[in-house]
Design a protein around this motif. Structure first.
Motif, PDB file in Angstrom:
ATOM      1  N   LEU A  78       0.796  -1.178  -0.075  1.00 56.11           N
ATOM      2  CA  LEU A  78      -0.164   0.094   0.046  1.00 56.11           C
ATOM      3  C   LEU A  78       0.713   1.430   0.009  1.00 56.11           C
ATOM      4  CD1 LEU A  78      -2.823   1.222   0.037  1.00 56.11           C
ATOM      5  CD2 LEU A  78      -2.596   1.016   2.785  1.00 56.11           C
ATOM      6  N   ALA A  79       1.765   1.326   0.716  1.00 54.27           N
ATOM      7  CA  ALA A  79       2.696   2.338   0.908  1.00 54.27           C
ATOM      8  C   ALA A  79       3.588   2.672  -0.417  1.00 54.27           C
ATOM      9  CB  ALA A  79       3.648   2.380   1.983  1.00 54.27           C
ATOM     10  N   TYR A  80       4.122   1.795  -0.901  1.00 55.04           N
ATOM     11  CA  TYR A  80       4.841   1.988  -2.053  1.00 55.04           C
ATOM     12  C   TYR A  80       4.157   1.999  -3.601  1.00 55.04           C
ATOM     13  CZ  TYR A  80       9.339   0.370  -0.087  1.00 55.04           C
ATOM     14  OH  TYR A  80      10.331   0.541   1.109  1.00 55.04           O
ATOM     15  N   GLY A  81       2.648   1.523  -3.262  1.00 51.41           N
ATOM     16  CA  GLY A  81       1.763   1.750  -4.437  1.00 51.41           C
ATOM     17  C   GLY A  81       1.300   3.133  -4.376  1.00 51.41           C
ATOM     18  N   VAL A  82       1.027   3.693  -3.194  1.00 57.48           N
ATOM     19  CA  VAL A  82       0.510   5.002  -3.158  1.00 57.48           C
ATOM     20  C   VAL A  82       1.353   5.999  -3.703  1.00 57.48           C
ATOM     21  CG1 VAL A  82      -0.332   7.059  -1.495  1.00 57.48           C
ATOM     22  CG2 VAL A  82      -1.411   4.649  -1.391  1.00 57.48           C
ATOM     23  N   VAL A  83       2.766   5.914  -3.251  1.00 59.88           N
ATOM     24  CA  VAL A  83       3.686   6.691  -3.835  1.00 59.88           C
ATOM     25  C   VAL A  83       3.576   6.518  -5.040  1.00 59.88           C
ATOM     26  CG1 VAL A  83       6.129   6.852  -3.710  1.00 59.88           C
ATOM     27  CG2 VAL A  83       4.876   6.658  -1.622  1.00 59.88           C
ATOM     28  N   SER A  84       3.873   5.456  -5.619  1.00 63.01           N
ATOM     29  CA  SER A  84       3.679   5.343  -6.941  1.00 63.01           C
ATOM     30  C   SER A  84       3.225   5.919  -7.879  1.00 63.01           C
ATOM     31  CB  SER A  84       4.019   3.837  -7.459  1.00 63.01           C
ATOM     32  OG  SER A  84       4.226   3.750  -8.909  1.00 63.01           O
ATOM     33  N   ALA A  85       1.580   5.714  -7.303  1.00 64.41           N
ATOM     34  CA  ALA A  85       0.568   6.288  -7.922  1.00 64.41           C
ATOM     35  C   ALA A  85       0.398   7.871  -7.918  1.00 64.41           C
ATOM     36  CB  ALA A  85      -0.724   5.905  -7.264  1.00 64.41           C
ATOM     37  N   VAL A  86       0.800   8.304  -7.127  1.00 61.82           N
ATOM     38  CA  VAL A  86       0.790   9.859  -6.744  1.00 61.82           C
ATOM     39  C   VAL A  86       1.911  10.620  -7.595  1.00 61.82           C
ATOM     40  CG1 VAL A  86       1.479  11.772  -5.168  1.00 61.82           C
ATOM     41  CG2 VAL A  86      -0.037   9.894  -4.460  1.00 61.82           C
ATOM     42  N   ALA A  87       3.229   9.887  -7.770  1.00 62.86           N
ATOM     43  CA  ALA A  87       4.029  10.395  -8.635  1.00 62.86           C
ATOM     44  C   ALA A  87       3.662  10.474 -10.096  1.00 62.86           C
ATOM     45  CB  ALA A  87       5.524   9.768  -8.355  1.00 62.86           C
ATOM     46  N   ALA A  88       3.024   9.327 -10.526  1.00 62.16           N
ATOM     47  CA  ALA A  88       2.484   9.216 -11.798  1.00 62.16           C
ATOM     48  C   ALA A  88       1.574   9.957 -12.374  1.00 62.16           C
ATOM     49  CB  ALA A  88       1.970   7.523 -11.900  1.00 62.16           C
ATOM     50  N   VAL A  89       0.836  10.782 -11.355  1.00 66.75           N
ATOM     51  CA  VAL A  89      -0.128  11.787 -11.967  1.00 66.75           C
ATOM     52  C   VAL A  89       0.272  12.695 -12.789  1.00 66.75           C
ATOM     53  CG1 VAL A  89      -1.682  13.547 -10.987  1.00 66.75           C
ATOM     54  CG2 VAL A  89      -1.609  11.493  -9.928  1.00 66.75           C
ATOM     55  N   PRO A  90       1.297  13.587 -12.439  1.00 64.16           N
ATOM     56  CA  PRO A  90       2.014  14.301 -13.477  1.00 64.16           C
ATOM     57  C   PRO A  90       2.448  13.929 -14.786  1.00 64.16           C
ATOM     58  CG  PRO A  90       3.567  14.368 -11.749  1.00 64.16           C
ATOM     59  CD  PRO A  90       2.125  13.582 -11.178  1.00 64.16           C
ATOM     60  N   LEU A  91       2.950  12.820 -14.644  1.00 66.97           N
ATOM     61  CA  LEU A  91       3.624  11.861 -15.839  1.00 66.97           C
ATOM     62  C   LEU A  91       2.593  11.872 -16.764  1.00 66.97           C
ATOM     63  CD1 LEU A  91       5.734   9.346 -14.275  1.00 66.97           C
ATOM     64  CD2 LEU A  91       6.570  11.157 -15.612  1.00 66.97           C
ATOM     65  N   PHE A  92       1.371  11.072 -16.445  1.00 66.48           N
ATOM     66  CA  PHE A  92       0.360  10.581 -17.329  1.00 66.48           C
ATOM     67  C   PHE A  92      -0.478  11.950 -17.787  1.00 66.48           C
ATOM     68  CE2 PHE A  92       0.939   6.351 -15.292  1.00 66.48           C
ATOM     69  CZ  PHE A  92       1.466   5.816 -16.172  1.00 66.48           C
ATOM     70  N   ALA A  93      -0.539  13.019 -16.773  1.00 68.50           N
ATOM     71  CA  ALA A  93      -1.387  14.117 -17.396  1.00 68.50           C
ATOM     72  C   ALA A  93      -0.485  14.984 -18.368  1.00 68.50           C
ATOM     73  CB  ALA A  93      -1.559  14.915 -16.078  1.00 68.50           C
ATOM     74  N   LEU A  94       0.685  14.959 -18.331  1.00 65.64           N
ATOM     75  CA  LEU A  94       1.636  15.818 -19.421  1.00 65.64           C
ATOM     76  C   LEU A  94       2.073  14.847 -20.252  1.00 65.64           C
ATOM     77  CD1 LEU A  94       3.326  18.134 -16.845  1.00 65.64           C
ATOM     78  CD2 LEU A  94       1.214  18.632 -17.987  1.00 65.64           C
ATOM     79  N   ARG A  95       2.113  13.575 -20.048  1.00 61.97           N
ATOM     80  CA  ARG A  95       2.734  12.625 -21.156  1.00 61.97           C
ATOM     81  C   ARG A  95       1.832  11.633 -21.379  1.00 61.97           C
ATOM     82  NH1 ARG A  95       5.221  16.756 -21.701  1.00 61.97           N
ATOM     83  NH2 ARG A  95       7.469  16.724 -21.753  1.00 61.97           N
ATOM     84  N   PRO A  96       0.487  11.669 -21.674  1.00 62.92           N
ATOM     85  CA  PRO A  96      -0.689  10.795 -21.566  1.00 62.92           C
ATOM     86  C   PRO A  96      -0.140   9.551 -22.687  1.00 62.92           C
ATOM     87  CG  PRO A  96      -1.185  12.473 -23.156  1.00 62.92           C
ATOM     88  CD  PRO A  96      -0.183  12.989 -22.284  1.00 62.92           C
ATOM     89  N   GLY A  97       1.033   9.759 -23.528  1.00 57.17           N
ATOM     90  CA  GLY A  97       1.303   8.647 -24.680  1.00 57.17           C
ATOM     91  C   GLY A  97       2.061   7.704 -23.733  1.00 57.17           C
ATOM     92  N   LEU A  98       2.593   7.868 -22.730  1.00 54.08           N
ATOM     93  CA  LEU A  98       3.306   6.861 -21.748  1.00 54.08           C
ATOM     94  C   LEU A  98       2.261   5.613 -21.355  1.00 54.08           C
ATOM     95  CD1 LEU A  98       5.332   8.926 -19.286  1.00 54.08           C
ATOM     96  CD2 LEU A  98       6.134   8.043 -21.477  1.00 54.08           C
ATOM     97  N   LEU A  99       1.019   5.873 -21.621  1.00 58.22           N
ATOM     98  CA  LEU A  99       0.113   4.722 -21.118  1.00 58.22           C
ATOM     99  C   LEU A  99       0.035   3.603 -22.204  1.00 58.22           C
ATOM    100  CD1 LEU A  99      -2.888   6.957 -20.177  1.00 58.22           C
ATOM    101  CD2 LEU A  99      -1.492   5.441 -18.790  1.00 58.22           C
ATOM    102  N   TRP A 100       0.718   4.084 -23.524  1.00 58.76           N
ATOM    103  CA  TRP A 100       0.984   2.937 -24.576  1.00 58.76           C
ATOM    104  C   TRP A 100       1.822   1.708 -23.950  1.00 58.76           C
ATOM    105  CZ3 TRP A 100      -2.287   2.230 -28.318  1.00 58.76           C
ATOM    106  CH2 TRP A 100      -3.081   3.286 -28.730  1.00 58.76           C
ATOM    107  N   PHE A 101       2.549   2.197 -22.936  1.00 63.71           N
ATOM    108  CA  PHE A 101       3.493   0.993 -22.348  1.00 63.71           C
ATOM    109  C   PHE A 101       2.889   0.193 -21.447  1.00 63.71           C
ATOM    110  CE2 PHE A 101       6.579   4.540 -23.854  1.00 63.71           C
ATOM    111  CZ  PHE A 101       7.350   3.868 -24.633  1.00 63.71           C
ATOM    112  N   ALA A 102       1.713   0.758 -20.849  1.00 64.83           N
ATOM    113  CA  ALA A 102       1.109  -0.193 -19.870  1.00 64.83           C
ATOM    114  C   ALA A 102       0.683  -1.588 -20.070  1.00 64.83           C
ATOM    115  CB  ALA A 102      -0.131   0.681 -19.519  1.00 64.83           C
ATOM    116  N   PRO A 103       0.256  -1.843 -21.368  1.00 64.67           N
ATOM    117  CA  PRO A 103      -0.173  -3.112 -21.657  1.00 64.67           C
ATOM    118  C   PRO A 103       1.119  -4.100 -21.506  1.00 64.67           C
ATOM    119  CG  PRO A 103      -1.195  -1.768 -23.315  1.00 64.67           C
ATOM    120  CD  PRO A 103      -0.087  -1.013 -22.523  1.00 64.67           C
ATOM    121  N   ALA A 104       2.180  -3.715 -22.106  1.00 65.60           N
ATOM    122  CA  ALA A 104       3.481  -4.421 -22.061  1.00 65.60           C
ATOM    123  C   ALA A 104       3.942  -4.756 -20.621  1.00 65.60           C
ATOM    124  CB  ALA A 104       4.816  -3.720 -22.527  1.00 65.60           C
TER     125      ALA A 104
END
Length: 249
Positions: A78-104
């Motif tokens: 939970l602790a590491y997952g929350v940190v990862s999710a929060v840090a990912a917010v600006p990434l996917f907000a400003l670089r939504p194209g990164l989501l294409w790597f999610a299936p891999a």
């Protein structure tokens, strides 16, 4: 409580939150650092936090899958997952194209989960899945800077060749020491890696020639695990240097 017992308790708490796999940090950081050479962005900071904390969350999640003891690992997950999710917010907000790597990542994590459930987390296939995830960071890094992700493909390939080779090599040094079959696979893979890296960048033949030599010679010696790990950290730094210099030479 004596000072020795306090130190012991502190170390146990530390190990509860930090996996006892020191060599894995080189795997996690090598492709990421090599991918930074194409361009820098402040988004690389949350990318690093997302990547490292996400890996830590997955590590404890896989332990829970393996042992079926969710209550033991839910705090770390939970602790590491929350940190990862929060840090990912600006990434996917400003670089939504990164989501294409999610299936891999989803497919490779599924391989990890299946291996963990079967008690085969040390299997070569599982190791290859892990290094493949790490190698993707060489492409994600330039994409995070707003550049074409394809810029990082040659670096990702070179990083994958080294990291995948290390999966086979380390087995010949530790868990499969003395196994002729594993030794042959390791040496053959490293020989093929030299040929493959020539198509990426001829300069890379230099470090990969050394990687082949160490795969062929070092299994004949009885080296302690920390020494094997230290050598691989040094090899990661060597390759990082060549991955940087080869593209700018």
């Amino acid at each position: 409580m004596t000072s020795a017992s306090r130190r012991g308790a502190h170390e146990r708490r530390w190990r509860t939150w930090i996996p006892p796999q020191h060599g894995v940090w080189a795997m996690l950081l090598l492709p990421y650092l090599a991918g930074l050479q194409f361009g820098l962005s402040w988004l690389h900071v949350p990318l690093l936090v997302t990547w490292l904390s996400g890996w830590l969350a997955s590590y404890y999640a896989l332990l829970a899958v393996k042992t079926l003891r969710l209550r033991r690992y839910w705090r770390q997950f939970l602790a590491y997952g929350v940190v990862s999710a929060v840090a990912a917010v600006p990434l996917f907000a400003l670089r939504p194209g990164l989501l294409w790597f999610a299936p891999a990542f989803a497919v490779l994590l599924a391989v990890n989960a299946l291996a963990a459930r079967m008690g085969q987390e040390r299997a070569s296939v599982n190791g290859i899945a892990s290094v493949t995830m790490a190698s993707l960071m060489a492409m994600i890094a330039p994409a995070t800077a707003g550049l074409e992700w394809t810029l990082g493909v040659p670096v990702a390939v070179a990083a994958w060749l080294y990291l995948a080779g290390s999966v086979f090599y380390v087995k010949t040094m530790i868990r499969e020491r003395g196994s002729r079959a594993h030794y042959v696979v390791s040496v053959a893979f490293h020989a093929g890696a030299i040929a493959a890296c020539l198509g990426v960048n001829p300069w890379l033949a230099i470090p990969f020639a050394w990687f082949l030599l160490r795969a062929a010679v070092l299994p004949r010696f009885s080296l302690k695990v920390p020494v094997v790990g230290a050598i691989e950290v040094a090899n990661s730094l060597l390759l990082l240097g060549f991955l940087t210099l080869a593209w700018w030479a």
